[in-house]
Design a protein around this motif. Structure first.
Motif, PDB file in Angstrom:
ATOM      1  N   LEU A  66       0.509  -1.178  -0.136  1.00  0.00           N
ATOM      2  CA  LEU A  66       0.154   0.258  -0.427  1.00  0.00           C
ATOM      3  C   LEU A  66       0.901   0.869   0.100  1.00  0.00           C
ATOM      4  N   GLN A  67       2.110   1.232   0.022  1.00  0.00           N
ATOM      5  CA  GLN A  67       2.897   2.186   0.045  1.00  0.00           C
ATOM      6  C   GLN A  67       2.740   3.586  -1.040  1.00  0.00           C
ATOM      7  N   THR A  68       2.509   2.842  -2.381  1.00  0.00           N
ATOM      8  CA  THR A  68       2.017   3.441  -3.215  1.00  0.00           C
ATOM      9  C   THR A  68       0.793   4.525  -3.450  1.00  0.00           C
ATOM     10  N   ASN A  69      -0.250   4.386  -2.422  1.00  0.00           N
ATOM     11  CA  ASN A  69      -1.044   5.163  -2.467  1.00  0.00           C
ATOM     12  C   ASN A  69      -1.034   6.782  -1.909  1.00  0.00           C
ATOM     13  N   GLY A  70      -1.490   7.572  -1.469  1.00  0.00           N
ATOM     14  CA  GLY A  70      -1.097   9.085  -2.108  1.00  0.00           C
ATOM     15  C   GLY A  70      -1.202   9.416  -0.192  1.00  0.00           C
ATOM     16  N   TYR A  71      -1.505   9.005   0.592  1.00  0.00           N
ATOM     17  CA  TYR A  71      -1.525   8.957   1.976  1.00  0.00           C
ATOM     18  C   TYR A  71      -0.201   8.381   2.460  1.00  0.00           C
ATOM     19  N   TYR A  72       0.227   7.241   2.125  1.00  0.00           N
ATOM     20  CA  TYR A  72       1.256   7.162   2.771  1.00  0.00           C
ATOM     21  C   TYR A  72       2.855   7.554   3.076  1.00  0.00           C
ATOM     22  N   PRO A  73       3.346   8.438   1.813  1.00  0.00           N
ATOM     23  CA  PRO A  73       4.613   9.601   1.434  1.00  0.00           C
ATOM     24  C   PRO A  73       3.928   9.753   3.153  1.00  0.00           C
ATOM     25  N   PRO A  74       2.928  11.236   3.863  1.00  0.00           N
ATOM     26  CA  PRO A  74       3.221  12.187   5.397  1.00  0.00           C
ATOM     27  C   PRO A  74       2.658  11.865   5.938  1.00  0.00           C
ATOM     28  N   LEU A  75       2.360  10.530   5.626  1.00  0.00           N
ATOM     29  CA  LEU A  75       1.843  10.105   7.365  1.00  0.00           C
ATOM     30  C   LEU A  75       2.888   8.787   7.559  1.00  0.00           C
ATOM     31  N   ALA A  76       3.778   8.304   6.885  1.00  0.00           N
ATOM     32  CA  ALA A  76       5.195   7.609   6.820  1.00  0.00           C
ATOM     33  C   ALA A  76       6.063   9.199   7.557  1.00  0.00           C
ATOM     34  N   ARG A  77       6.405   9.879   6.864  1.00  0.00           N
ATOM     35  CA  ARG A  77       7.066  10.845   7.729  1.00  0.00           C
ATOM     36  C   ARG A  77       6.264  11.253   9.002  1.00  0.00           C
ATOM     37  N   LEU A  78       5.929  10.929   9.218  1.00  0.00           N
ATOM     38  CA  LEU A  78       5.096  11.523  10.549  1.00  0.00           C
ATOM     39  C   LEU A  78       5.560  11.151  11.540  1.00  0.00           C
ATOM     40  N   LEU A  79       4.742   9.052  11.556  1.00  0.00           N
ATOM     41  CA  LEU A  79       5.546   8.445  11.962  1.00  0.00           C
ATOM     42  C   LEU A  79       7.047   8.021  12.494  1.00  0.00           C
ATOM     43  N   ALA A  80       8.144   8.880  11.383  1.00  0.00           N
ATOM     44  CA  ALA A  80       9.613   8.372  11.474  1.00  0.00           C
ATOM     45  C   ALA A  80      10.540   9.851  12.400  1.00  0.00           C
ATOM     46  N   ALA A  81       8.925  11.246  12.445  1.00  0.00           N
ATOM     47  CA  ALA A  81       9.225  12.348  12.929  1.00  0.00           C
ATOM     48  C   ALA A  81       9.844  11.814  14.065  1.00  0.00           C
ATOM     49  N   GLY A  82      11.102  12.594  15.012  1.00  0.00           N
ATOM     50  CA  GLY A  82      12.008  12.680  16.094  1.00  0.00           C
ATOM     51  C   GLY A  82      11.672  10.978  16.558  1.00  0.00           C
ATOM     52  N   GLN A  83      12.333  11.108  15.350  1.00  0.00           N
ATOM     53  CA  GLN A  83      12.660   8.756  15.813  1.00  0.00           C
ATOM     54  C   GLN A  83      11.590   8.165  16.555  1.00  0.00           C
ATOM     55  N   GLY A  84      10.555   8.432  15.641  1.00  0.00           N
ATOM     56  CA  GLY A  84       9.451   7.544  15.668  1.00  0.00           C
ATOM     57  C   GLY A  84       8.856   7.107  17.373  1.00  0.00           C
ATOM     58  N   LEU A  85       9.258   8.747  18.057  1.00  0.00           N
ATOM     59  CA  LEU A  85       8.222   8.913  18.839  1.00  0.00           C
ATOM     60  C   LEU A  85       7.201   9.440  19.209  1.00  0.00           C
ATOM     61  N   ARG A  86       7.603  10.724  18.579  1.00  0.00           N
ATOM     62  CA  ARG A  86       6.244  12.106  18.446  1.00  0.00           C
ATOM     63  C   ARG A  86       4.856  11.279  17.959  1.00  0.00           C
TER      64      ARG A  86
END
Length: 129
Positions: A66-86
């Protein structure tokens, strides 16, 4: 003989916990509160459960193709923000809101949440030293 490139076991445990344990357990606790509580506490728990489910989907999106869906890149960046702790800590803070509302249910859910958070933060603190 240990290699200089061998990762620290505590760091590996933290990565595993934040990717595959924390959000899933928080999702379960939010579902329990959603079923057992009433009023605004139930609404907040539902929001936490929905957000946990969304970020769990983002975690497993590559395995599901599902990584080709439009929602994936911004949500993946958000999930990885702050070393994945935010995201886990923000969802935990939101879940605490459901605990202080007057219509909450079952204090043991809050105790389990505090234990989960304490274990997670303790593991993170152990990797700093």
């Amino acid at each position: 003989m240990e290699s200089a490139f061998q990762p620290d076991p505590l760091l590996m445990a933290l990565i595993f916990a934040k990717r595959f344990i924390y959000l899933e357990v928080l999702f379960g606790l939010a579902l329990l509160r959603l079923v057992l509580a009433k009023g605004r506490s139930r609404l907040v728990a539902g929001l936490v459960a929905a957000l946990c489910a969304l970020f769990i989907l983002v975690t497993f999106a590559p395995a599901l193709g599902l990584q080709t869906n439009g929602y994936y890149p911004p949500l993946a960046r958000l999930l990885a923000a702050g070393q994945g702790l935010r995201v886990p800590l923000a969802l935990s803070a939101l879940f605490f809101v459901s605990a202080i509302l007057p219509s909450r249910a079952r204090r043991w859910i809050d105790v389990a949440h505090i234990a989960l958070l304490a274990g997670f933060l303790g593991l993170w603190a152990a990797t700093l030293g």
